[in-house]
Write an enzyme that holds these catalytic residues in place. Sequence first.
Site, PDB file in Angstrom:
ATOM      1  N   LYS A  97       0.850  -1.192   0.000  1.00  0.00           N
ATOM      2  CA  LYS A  97       0.000   0.000   0.000  1.00  0.00           C
ATOM      3  C   LYS A  97       0.883   1.239   0.000  1.00  0.00           C
ATOM      4  CE  LYS A  97      -4.042  -2.033   2.136  1.00  0.00           C
ATOM      5  NZ  LYS A  97      -3.577  -3.390   1.791  1.00  0.00           N
ATOM      6  N   ASP A 131      -1.724  -2.138  -4.040  1.00  0.00           N
ATOM      7  CA  ASP A 131      -3.123  -2.238  -3.610  1.00  0.00           C
ATOM      8  C   ASP A 131      -3.786  -0.868  -3.759  1.00  0.00           C
ATOM      9  OD1 ASP A 131      -2.826  -4.881  -2.828  1.00  0.00           O
ATOM     10  OD2 ASP A 131      -2.633  -4.430  -0.695  1.00  0.00           O
ATOM     11  N   MET A 132      -5.114  -0.863  -3.862  1.00  0.00           N
ATOM     12  CA  MET A 132      -5.821   0.420  -3.920  1.00  0.00           C
ATOM     13  C   MET A 132      -6.497   0.673  -2.572  1.00  0.00           C
ATOM     14  SD  MET A 132      -6.247   3.070  -5.695  1.00  0.00           S
ATOM     15  CE  MET A 132      -6.031   2.817  -7.459  1.00  0.00           C
ATOM     16  N   GLN A 160     -11.162  -0.773  -8.324  1.00  0.00           N
ATOM     17  CA  GLN A 160     -12.308  -1.178  -7.499  1.00  0.00           C
ATOM     18  C   GLN A 160     -13.607  -0.963  -8.271  1.00  0.00           C
ATOM     19  OE1 GLN A 160     -10.915   1.798  -4.957  1.00  0.00           O
ATOM     20  NE2 GLN A 160     -10.278   0.449  -3.288  1.00  0.00           N
ATOM     21  N   ARG A 181      -5.485  -5.707 -11.271  1.00  0.00           N
ATOM     22  CA  ARG A 181      -6.283  -6.597 -10.429  1.00  0.00           C
ATOM     23  C   ARG A 181      -7.624  -5.909 -10.242  1.00  0.00           C
ATOM     24  NH1 ARG A 181      -4.529  -6.444  -4.549  1.00  0.00           N
ATOM     25  NH2 ARG A 181      -2.975  -8.032  -5.030  1.00  0.00           N
ATOM     26  N   LYS A 184     -13.950  -5.714  -5.881  1.00  0.00           N
ATOM     27  CA  LYS A 184     -15.167  -4.898  -5.714  1.00  0.00           C
ATOM     28  C   LYS A 184     -14.857  -3.605  -4.959  1.00  0.00           C
ATOM     29  CE  LYS A 184     -18.478  -8.704  -5.734  1.00  0.00           C
ATOM     30  NZ  LYS A 184     -19.600  -9.336  -5.020  1.00  0.00           N
ATOM     31  N   GLY A 185     -13.936  -3.674  -3.987  1.00  0.00           N
ATOM     32  CA  GLY A 185     -13.614  -2.486  -3.173  1.00  0.00           C
ATOM     33  C   GLY A 185     -13.995  -2.731  -1.735  1.00  0.00           C
ATOM     34  N   ALA A 186     -13.087  -2.403  -0.798  1.00  0.00           N
ATOM     35  CA  ALA A 186     -13.260  -2.803   0.595  1.00  0.00           C
ATOM     36  C   ALA A 186     -13.552  -1.666   1.558  1.00  0.00           C
ATOM     37  CB  ALA A 186     -12.002  -3.531   1.061  1.00  0.00           C
ATOM     38  N   THR A 223     -11.928 -12.043  -6.268  1.00  0.00           N
ATOM     39  CA  THR A 223     -13.272 -12.131  -5.689  1.00  0.00           C
ATOM     40  C   THR A 223     -13.505 -13.524  -5.108  1.00  0.00           C
ATOM     41  OG1 THR A 223     -15.633 -11.912  -6.148  1.00  0.00           O
ATOM     42  CG2 THR A 223     -14.297 -12.777  -7.935  1.00  0.00           C
ATOM     43  N   ARG A 286     -12.129  -7.465   6.642  1.00  0.00           N
ATOM     44  CA  ARG A 286     -12.638  -8.811   6.301  1.00  0.00           C
ATOM     45  C   ARG A 286     -13.948  -9.084   7.042  1.00  0.00           C
ATOM     46  NH1 ARG A 286      -8.837  -7.603   3.665  1.00  0.00           N
ATOM     47  NH2 ARG A 286     -10.636  -6.862   2.528  1.00  0.00           N
TER      48      ARG A 286
END
Length: 304
Positions: A97, A131-132, A160, A181, A184-186, A223, A286
């Site tokens: 990140k 990573d986004m 995302q 990559r 969906k987006g976290a 996913t 998570r």
Amino acid sequence: MLARAVLLRLADSPGIQRFVRRRGMSAGFARRFVAGETLEETAAAVRALNERGITATVDYLGENVTSRQEAAESAACYCRILDFLDAQRLDSNVSLKLTQLGLDLSDDLACENLRTILERAEQYGNFVRIDMEGSRYTQRTLDLFYRLWPDHKNVGVVIQAYLYRSAADVERLIADSVRVRLCKGAYSEPREVAFQSKRDVDQNFVRLARELLSRGRWPALATHDERMIQAAIAHARAEAIDASRFEFQMLYGIRRERQQGLVREGWRMRVYVPFGTQWYAYMMRRLAERPANLWFVLKNLLRR
Ligand code: FDA
């Protein structure tokens, strides 16, 4: 959606953070999602995956560092990981990140730290995934990526599907042959920038996955959602896209049987393997994705 918002809010609470972190790894629940606190434990997890035909991407947990020294330490740690993966002959790249490399302090600092890591990865023919993070970092992350891209081709980004802007970003990245990559987006994002309903996010994921499969360079579809996976497989079959031209990705500890099942069916699978002591924010994201896992956590916390 409500549980998700509450959990993401709790993730920021210092009191809760102290309580959970004191008990976390020893109580065992963090271990479900995190390979361990050391590189050696992580290597064992990656080796076990490789033996089952699954590649990995190692993530040294940490984000939003607040000093130049911490940022430099993160960069040094990523260099050590790359040395270690090569020495141990493990089939794994790394994910990082930018806020871990100092993006909150300055773009230049993060850029130089990332350049150091990319150069080390190049020595081993290895690859680095950025990573986004939350939407306030999206443009800065892509800008920083494009600063390094002319000199370094062993790096890719994450898009995302919940962001409205992602269709345009994907078009540009496809045109520039960048490895993407798709996830969906976290994060918790406002309606000004992101789709709010699962249906809209899923629809956008499928749309972007099809574009990347048909025209992108070695895309990764990250996913655990069976409907997303089936849509990707159907598209690959319909367009005669070979399994070697893309990969599925899942997180360590989530849908383990399905990870193996996809490999058995002939698809490529890479698992995201996080490690380190800074596992709290990662674990809370998570849980926000699947509040059912909260019972598992509470049971472990209260058992002691
Ligand atoms: P979704 O959350 O809609 O869940 C669909 C189904 O998957 C569920 O019904 C359940 O069956 C299963 N499932 C999902 N989560 C589960 C869990 N925790 N436990 C058990 N089952 C679960 N995000 C981001 O913003 N930036 C990034 O850089 C990345 N990077 C990344 C890498 C990789 C390899 C993965 C797999 C994911 C990310 N993400 C990410 C996270 C991503 O944006 C997203 O939050 C999660 O993957 C959850 O979304 P799903 O697509 O799995 O579907």
